[in-house]
Every structure is written in C-alpha cells, then in structure tokens.
Design an enzyme around this catalytic site. Sequence first.
Site, PDB file in Angstrom:
ATOM      1  N   ASN A   8      40.839  67.794  -5.291  1.00 36.27           N
ATOM      2  CA  ASN A   8      39.259  68.132  -5.808  1.00 36.27           C
ATOM      3  C   ASN A   8      39.198  69.099  -5.866  1.00 36.27           C
ATOM      4  O   ASN A   8      38.457  69.844  -4.178  1.00 36.27           O
ATOM      5  CB  ASN A   8      38.509  66.448  -6.067  1.00 36.27           C
ATOM      6  CG  ASN A   8      37.396  67.188  -6.366  1.00 36.27           C
ATOM      7  OD1 ASN A   8      37.140  68.417  -7.396  1.00 36.27           O
ATOM      8  ND2 ASN A   8      36.571  66.295  -6.275  1.00 36.27           N
ATOM      9  N   LYS A  10      36.290  71.698  -6.662  1.00 38.39           N
ATOM     10  CA  LYS A  10      35.598  71.585  -6.838  1.00 38.39           C
ATOM     11  C   LYS A  10      35.144  73.023  -7.198  1.00 38.39           C
ATOM     12  O   LYS A  10      36.005  73.263  -7.817  1.00 38.39           O
ATOM     13  CB  LYS A  10      35.142  71.376  -5.546  1.00 38.39           C
ATOM     14  CG  LYS A  10      34.747  69.587  -5.253  1.00 38.39           C
ATOM     15  CD  LYS A  10      33.925  69.529  -4.342  1.00 38.39           C
ATOM     16  CE  LYS A  10      34.586  68.265  -3.899  1.00 38.39           C
ATOM     17  NZ  LYS A  10      33.173  67.481  -2.118  1.00 38.39           N
ATOM     18  N   HIS A  90      31.727  61.149 -10.051  1.00 39.95           N
ATOM     19  CA  HIS A  90      31.705  61.442  -8.410  1.00 39.95           C
ATOM     20  C   HIS A  90      30.291  61.728  -7.982  1.00 39.95           C
ATOM     21  O   HIS A  90      29.997  62.213  -8.677  1.00 39.95           O
ATOM     22  CB  HIS A  90      32.420  62.911  -8.429  1.00 39.95           C
ATOM     23  CG  HIS A  90      33.019  63.426  -7.257  1.00 39.95           C
ATOM     24  ND1 HIS A  90      31.715  64.292  -5.913  1.00 39.95           N
ATOM     25  CD2 HIS A  90      34.205  63.491  -6.447  1.00 39.95           C
ATOM     26  CE1 HIS A  90      32.407  64.256  -5.084  1.00 39.95           C
ATOM     27  NE2 HIS A  90      33.939  63.902  -5.068  1.00 39.95           N
ATOM     28  N   GLU A  92      28.996  63.955  -6.295  1.00 40.00           N
ATOM     29  CA  GLU A  92      27.497  64.924  -6.643  1.00 40.00           C
ATOM     30  C   GLU A  92      27.376  64.955  -7.907  1.00 40.00           C
ATOM     31  O   GLU A  92      26.973  66.218  -8.003  1.00 40.00           O
ATOM     32  CB  GLU A  92      29.040  66.847  -6.093  1.00 40.00           C
ATOM     33  CG  GLU A  92      29.061  66.270  -4.498  1.00 40.00           C
ATOM     34  CD  GLU A  92      30.657  66.771  -4.390  1.00 40.00           C
ATOM     35  OE1 GLU A  92      31.182  67.962  -5.057  1.00 40.00           O
ATOM     36  OE2 GLU A  92      31.057  66.838  -3.177  1.00 40.00           O
ATOM     37  N   GLU A 162      34.853  57.194  -1.544  1.00 45.48           N
ATOM     38  CA  GLU A 162      33.973  58.076  -1.204  1.00 45.48           C
ATOM     39  C   GLU A 162      33.051  57.528  -0.563  1.00 45.48           C
ATOM     40  O   GLU A 162      31.872  58.206  -0.710  1.00 45.48           O
ATOM     41  CB  GLU A 162      34.673  59.015  -1.950  1.00 45.48           C
ATOM     42  CG  GLU A 162      35.490  59.425  -2.961  1.00 45.48           C
ATOM     43  CD  GLU A 162      35.804  60.781  -2.622  1.00 45.48           C
ATOM     44  OE1 GLU A 162      36.716  61.489  -2.067  1.00 45.48           O
ATOM     45  OE2 GLU A 162      34.852  61.606  -3.487  1.00 45.48           O
ATOM     46  N   GLY A 168      32.897  66.071   2.831  1.00 49.13           N
ATOM     47  CA  GLY A 168      32.738  67.280   3.396  1.00 49.13           C
ATOM     48  C   GLY A 168      31.604  67.526   4.804  1.00 49.13           C
ATOM     49  O   GLY A 168      31.929  68.528   4.923  1.00 49.13           O
ATOM     50  N   SER A 205      36.077  63.451   4.258  1.00 43.41           N
ATOM     51  CA  SER A 205      36.872  64.504   5.102  1.00 43.41           C
ATOM     52  C   SER A 205      38.653  64.069   5.522  1.00 43.41           C
ATOM     53  O   SER A 205      38.090  63.913   6.698  1.00 43.41           O
ATOM     54  CB  SER A 205      36.125  64.044   6.722  1.00 43.41           C
ATOM     55  OG  SER A 205      34.787  65.123   6.089  1.00 43.41           O
TER      56      SER A 205
HETATM   57  P1  PGA Z   1      35.849  66.198   1.079  1.00 42.79           P
HETATM   58  O1  PGA Z   1      36.075  65.418   0.122  1.00 42.79           O
HETATM   59  O2  PGA Z   1      37.801  65.898   1.592  1.00 42.79           O
HETATM   60  O3  PGA Z   1      35.924  67.520   1.600  1.00 42.79           O
HETATM   61  O4  PGA Z   1      34.402  65.408   2.243  1.00 42.79           O
HETATM   62  C1  PGA Z   1      35.928  64.885  -0.785  1.00 42.79           C
HETATM   63  C2  PGA Z   1      35.683  64.528  -2.383  1.00 42.79           C
HETATM   64  O5  PGA Z   1      34.292  65.457  -2.367  1.00 42.79           O
HETATM   65  O6  PGA Z   1      36.423  64.419  -3.289  1.00 42.79           O
END
Ligand code: PGA
Length: 242
Positions: A8, A10, A90, A92, A162, A168, A205
């Site tokens: 992803n 983003k 997601h 976000e 997640e 992140g 992460s």
């Molecule tokens: P990350 O993001 O690997 O940076 O933690 C995962 C995601 O948001 O799908």
Amino acid sequence: MKKIIISNLKMNKNFKEFDSYLQTLKSEVKNFQNEIVLCPSSIYLDKLFSEKLKFSIGIQDIDHRNQGAATGSISATQVKNICEYAIVGHSERREVFKEHNQMIKEKISRCWENEITPILCIGESLKIREKGIEEIKKHLFSQLEETLNFNDNFQDIIIAYEPIWAIGTGLSATNNQILEVLEIISEKLSLISNTKNIPVLYGGSVNLDNFKDLQKISNLSGFLIGSASLDPNSLSKIINDF
Ligand code: PGA
C-alpha cells in the site's frame, strides 16, 4: 493456498519516482509463487496495467457508489478490468474521511458487482487494546458483522487485521497478539460465511526485520505493507524471501 503480499503506497511518489520504483521492482524481484498486489495512487493504475507485470493491481479505496456526482471519487465500475483488488475500510479512511461500517459494506458490494476482490481492513485502536481482549473481540466482531452479512451474495474477500496502534508506528503486534486475533476473526467468519479459507493478512509496521518472524504464524495468509513497501529494494527482498 497462495500467500499474499499487498503493498500500500498510500499518497506517495511522483510520476518520476513511481517509474523508477517499478524499474527497481522489475529488476530485483525474482520468480515468486505467491500473490503480490501493488496498490499505488490511482493516477498510476493505468501505467501499472499497461506494463503487464506479474504483479496484481489493487486500488487503495473505491467509492460506495458506482457512478454519479462524487467529485474526486473513483468507482469500482471505473477500475473494473484494471484492478483485481480494492482496499476498503482502511483505518486512515475511517479516521480521516469518517467512513463508517455501513458505507464500507456498500463498498464491498460494489467490489463484488464489478468482479473485484475487496481487502477489508479491520483493527482496534490503542484505547481498545488497553481495555483487554474482550473489548477487542467486541470491536472486531462489530466491524465484521456490520460490513458482511451471511445473506450477502458472498464472494471472494480478504481480511486484513491492522491494529491502528501498529500502523506506521514501527511497533508491530507480536505473534501472540496476532494469533489471538486470528482466532477471534475465524470464529466470527465461520458464523458469517460458508466460504472456507478466507485469507486473513496482518498489517502494521511489517518490515524487512520482522517479517520472517511474523511468517511463523502458520494460519496467517500474508501481509499488508505500507511504509516498508515504499522502498522498492526492501519490498523486493520481502517478496523474494516470502
Ligand atoms: P505500515 O502501514 O506498514 O506503514 O504500518 C500499513 C497500512 O497502513 O496498511
């Protein structure tokens, strides 16, 4: 069953950077048996499609409607035949764009109508995590039952666990924490669907240092990777070692 890695990207990479990103993946990724899904910004979907790579293509989000007055949105109808997958729900999107389970449920239906496999993201906040496993279970159960329904014309789906506190932050969930949640998810899925073997991924992460250890979780079907997938060399190494 095939294992799956979803990258992803983003809201990252300009045209030039995305181009060199693809060149590096093309030269660094060796043969792989698993399913690798790239989810770049939607402005690059067409380019990715025309490159005819071995990777599958996913969109980072889709609208909950098929068409109409929705400035800036992209529908499943529009990306049908380009994307095999779409990320929905997601954290976000849930947080920043206030998307709720009902809307996410509609997105899943739009995916299915357009022969796209939805990747449904679920996961708890730190506040819920700190309240203990019963609260986590309640939260994940409601995220699943409010987006999926036994009476739906149930088709392919991927679930991505997640935890929000792991996204992140550099702080991945532990194998035990993931195992505990996998049990919760499979308990609920068995009540929602007759479909066996719904793949469940972990995201939060995941990186070059920890993915080998996370791979030891035998009933995990793969990973959704954000930050670590931004570096094409890291992503290539993960794919090659997967
Ligand atoms: P990350 O993001 O690997 O940076 O933690 C995962 C995601 O948001 O799908």
